[in-house]
Design a protein around this motif. Structure first.
Motif, PDB file in Angstrom:
ATOM      1  N   UNK A 183       0.832  -1.217   0.000  1.00 50.77           N
ATOM      2  CA  UNK A 183       0.000   0.000   0.000  1.00 50.77           C
ATOM      3  C   UNK A 183       0.862   1.260   0.000  1.00 50.77           C
ATOM      4  N   UNK A 184       2.033   1.188   0.617  1.00 52.70           N
ATOM      5  CA  UNK A 184       2.939   2.339   0.657  1.00 52.70           C
ATOM      6  C   UNK A 184       3.790   2.444  -0.604  1.00 52.70           C
ATOM      7  N   UNK A 185       3.715   1.440  -1.479  1.00 50.56           N
ATOM      8  CA  UNK A 185       4.499   1.462  -2.712  1.00 50.56           C
ATOM      9  C   UNK A 185       5.961   1.119  -2.515  1.00 50.56           C
ATOM     10  N   UNK A 186       6.288   0.412  -1.420  1.00 46.34           N
ATOM     11  CA  UNK A 186       7.688   0.093  -1.108  1.00 46.34           C
ATOM     12  C   UNK A 186       8.118  -1.286  -1.579  1.00 46.34           C
ATOM     13  N   UNK A 187       7.182  -2.192  -1.836  1.00 44.75           N
ATOM     14  CA  UNK A 187       7.526  -3.570  -2.205  1.00 44.75           C
ATOM     15  C   UNK A 187       7.999  -3.621  -3.655  1.00 44.75           C
ATOM     16  N   UNK A 188       9.111  -4.338  -3.888  1.00 43.66           N
ATOM     17  CA  UNK A 188       9.672  -4.472  -5.231  1.00 43.66           C
ATOM     18  C   UNK A 188       9.589  -5.901  -5.750  1.00 43.66           C
ATOM     19  N   UNK A 189       9.825  -6.867  -4.879  1.00 47.81           N
ATOM     20  CA  UNK A 189       9.753  -8.281  -5.232  1.00 47.81           C
ATOM     21  C   UNK A 189       8.930  -8.971  -4.149  1.00 47.81           C
ATOM     22  N   UNK A 190       7.977  -9.820  -4.551  1.00 48.09           N
ATOM     23  CA  UNK A 190       7.101 -10.492  -3.591  1.00 48.09           C
ATOM     24  C   UNK A 190       7.271 -12.001  -3.717  1.00 48.09           C
ATOM     25  N   UNK A 191       7.308 -12.666  -2.565  1.00 47.86           N
ATOM     26  CA  UNK A 191       7.471 -14.115  -2.502  1.00 47.86           C
ATOM     27  C   UNK A 191       6.346 -14.704  -1.665  1.00 47.86           C
TER      28      UNK A 191
END
Length: 93
Positions: free
Chosen positions: A35-43
């Motif tokens: 939601x904050x736009x900080x995630x770049x890669x998700x596992x």
């Protein structure tokens, strides 16, 4: 015995080596990072509860972030360098 030191990446199955990267671990923290736009890669762990992951998967779709699946929660936790299982994790900026 310190399990962190004993945990070798080859025990983590197909999980990438995430140790040393800025991470958030767990569904709640991952949701906040998305939601904050900080995630770049998700596992995601393949054996995690779909009811937990479905809302996060929808957010990833909206944010156009690709999800990488890891064989299990234990493996994902080890890849993150923690001593417990993890349903989801993300590399953040």
């Amino acid at each position: 015995m310190d399990k962190k030191k004993d945990c070798k990446l080859d025990k983590c199955g197909n999980a990438p080596d995430l140790r040393g990267k800025r991470l958030v671990v767990g569904v709640k923290q991952l949701r906040k990072a998305l939601l904050a736009g900080r995630a770049r890669e998700v596992y995601f762990a393949e054996n995690a509860d779909p009811a937990l992951l479905d809302p996060i998967r929808e957010l990833c779709s909206q944010k156009r972030i690709q999800i990488t699946w890891v064989s299990g929660m234990t493996e994902l936790g080890r890849a993150c360098g923690i001593e417990v299982s993890a349903a989801a994790a993300a590399v953040v900026e």
